[in-house]
Write an enzyme that holds these catalytic residues in place. Structure first.
Site, short mmCIF file in Angstrom:
data_model
loop_
_atom_site.label_atom_id
_atom_site.label_comp_id
_atom_site.label_asym_id
_atom_site.label_seq_id
_atom_site.Cartn_x
_atom_site.Cartn_y
_atom_site.Cartn_z
N ASP A 22 0.83 -1.22 0.00
CA ASP A 22 0.00 0.00 0.00
C ASP A 22 0.87 1.26 0.00
OD1 ASP A 22 -2.37 1.38 -0.03
OD2 ASP A 22 -2.69 1.28 2.14
N GLY A 23 0.33 2.31 -0.62
CA GLY A 23 1.00 3.62 -0.57
C GLY A 23 1.56 4.09 -1.90
N HIS A 39 2.37 3.31 -9.06
CA HIS A 39 2.12 1.88 -9.29
C HIS A 39 3.29 1.27 -10.07
CE1 HIS A 39 -1.76 2.15 -7.55
NE2 HIS A 39 -2.30 2.88 -8.51
N ARG A 73 -12.33 2.51 -8.00
CA ARG A 73 -11.42 3.57 -8.45
C ARG A 73 -11.75 4.00 -9.89
NH1 ARG A 73 -5.53 2.46 -5.73
NH2 ARG A 73 -6.34 1.94 -3.67
N LEU A 133 10.13 -20.80 -4.27
CA LEU A 133 9.19 -19.89 -3.60
C LEU A 133 7.81 -19.91 -4.27
CD1 LEU A 133 8.74 -17.42 -1.61
CD2 LEU A 133 9.51 -15.96 -3.51
C1 IPE Z 1 -5.55 -2.68 -0.17
O1 IPE Z 1 -5.20 -1.35 -0.31
C2 IPE Z 1 -5.55 -3.37 -1.49
C3 IPE Z 1 -4.26 -3.51 -2.14
C4 IPE Z 1 -3.08 -3.17 -1.66
C5 IPE Z 1 -4.31 -4.12 -3.43
P1 IPE Z 1 -6.29 -0.20 -0.47
O2 IPE Z 1 -5.53 1.07 -0.60
O3 IPE Z 1 -7.24 -0.53 -1.56
O4 IPE Z 1 -7.06 -0.30 0.91
P2 IPE Z 1 -7.88 0.79 1.74
O5 IPE Z 1 -8.89 1.40 0.82
O6 IPE Z 1 -6.88 1.81 2.21
O7 IPE Z 1 -8.46 0.04 2.88
C1 IPE Z 2 -1.68 0.17 -3.34
O1 IPE Z 2 -1.42 1.53 -3.41
C2 IPE Z 2 -1.83 -0.47 -4.68
C3 IPE Z 2 -3.21 -0.81 -5.04
C4 IPE Z 2 -4.27 -0.72 -4.30
C5 IPE Z 2 -3.39 -1.32 -6.39
P1 IPE Z 2 -2.60 2.58 -3.42
O2 IPE Z 2 -2.99 2.84 -4.84
O3 IPE Z 2 -3.71 2.15 -2.54
O4 IPE Z 2 -1.88 3.85 -2.83
P2 IPE Z 2 -2.48 4.89 -1.78
O5 IPE Z 2 -2.99 4.11 -0.61
O6 IPE Z 2 -3.56 5.63 -2.49
O7 IPE Z 2 -1.31 5.76 -1.42
MG MG Z 3 -4.11 2.41 -0.58
#
Ligand code: IPE
Ligand code: IPE
Ligand code: MG
Length: 238
Positions: A22-23, A39, A73, A133
């Site tokens: 995430d992030g 991404h 999204r 793995l």
């Molecule tokens: C969880 O992250 C899903 C993935 C990393 C693929 P999100 O960014 O979608 O989750 P929320 O919305 O913060 O809970």
């Molecule tokens: C995680 O990063 C990847 C996916 C959910 C595909 P995010 O796209 O959720 O990034 P943030 O949370 O908005 O920073």
């Molecule tokens: Mg996220």
């Protein structure tokens, strides 16, 4: 001074590590870049994670790449993610195969674009005999849907009056031959599970890191495993 990697106790490595990558969006925003760039940078980190996991002889890594909730999204972002996934496999499948990695897919195929399905099917099929793995790509994955799919899958085969059990549940999950999760790592500072591997994480240890996924380094994995090894897992016992 031993290196961080050498400080990991190799005889007590988690068998299954689940990662919520995430992030990516915040990483891009901080730099004034489009989210898709986050991404793209995030996808590059997957190979780093695989190599670090192999160095520690981790048996299995699950990666949360697209949740059933991520369909909410904008379609431009969703399409960019599918493009990225296809180019990731085009480039990295031969590399993964060479390293003996076995690819799994967890998630529903129903809504996935056809080209994504065929890329994933090819990776799973081509690496099915590999003994290294296990990399479980969670794509269009939602744990609640997985549980519903597992029950439906079982009930379609069940005999009259047959009872559902925990064992049958486990046998009908998407990647049913993978063990329960020992360690769950989520990056980006969010402390939630976001519908990920609810059944498999029943006794997992959770580690939430502040680092944004595109900045994740092998040292983050090593530190997380060292922290995991300090935890006292009791499984309800004493
Ligand atoms: C969880 O992250 C899903 C993935 C990393 C693929 P999100 O960014 O979608 O989750 P929320 O919305 O913060 O809970
Ligand atoms: C995680 O990063 C990847 C996916 C959910 C595909 P995010 O796209 O959720 O990034 P943030 O949370 O908005 O920073
Ligand atoms: Mg996220």
């Amino acid at each position: 001074m031993p290196s961080l990697k050498d400080s990991v106790n190799k005889s007590a490595v988690p068998r299954h590590i689940a990662v919520i990558m995430d992030g990516n969006g915040r990483w891009a925003k901080k730099r004034g870049l489009p989210r898709a760039d986050g991404h793209r940078k995030g996808a590059l980190v997957i190979e780093t994670l695989m190599d670090a996991a192999m160095d520690l002889s981790v048996g299995c890594v699950s990666l949360y790449a697209f949740s059933t909730e991520n369909w909410s999204r904008p379609s431009t972002e969703i399409n960019a993610l599918w493009e990225l996934l296809c180019s990731f496999f085009a480039e990295k499948l031969p590399v993964m195969h060479k390293k003996g990695i076995r690819v799994y897919h967890s998630g529903s195929k129903k809504r996935l674009p056809a080209r994504v399905c065929s890329v994933i099917d090819k990776a799973v099929k081509q690496t099915a005999g590999n003994k290294g793995l296990k990399m479980n790509f969670c794509l269009n994955y939602g744990s609640r849907q997985e549980i519903v799919d597992a029950v439906n899958n079982w009930s379609a085969k069940a005999g009259p009056g047959e009872k559902f059990t925990q064992k049958k549940m486990a046998q009908n999950l998407y990647a049913s031959d993978l063990p329960d999760v020992d360690l769950l790592i989520r990056t980006s500072g969010e402390c939630r599970i976001s519908n990920y591997l609810l059944w498999q994480c029943a006794y997992a240890e959770f580690i939430f890191l502040k680092v944004l996924w595109p900045d994740f380094k092998p040292s983050h994995l090593y530190r997380a495993v060292i922290e995991f090894q300090k935890r006292n897992r009791r499984f309800g016992g004493l």
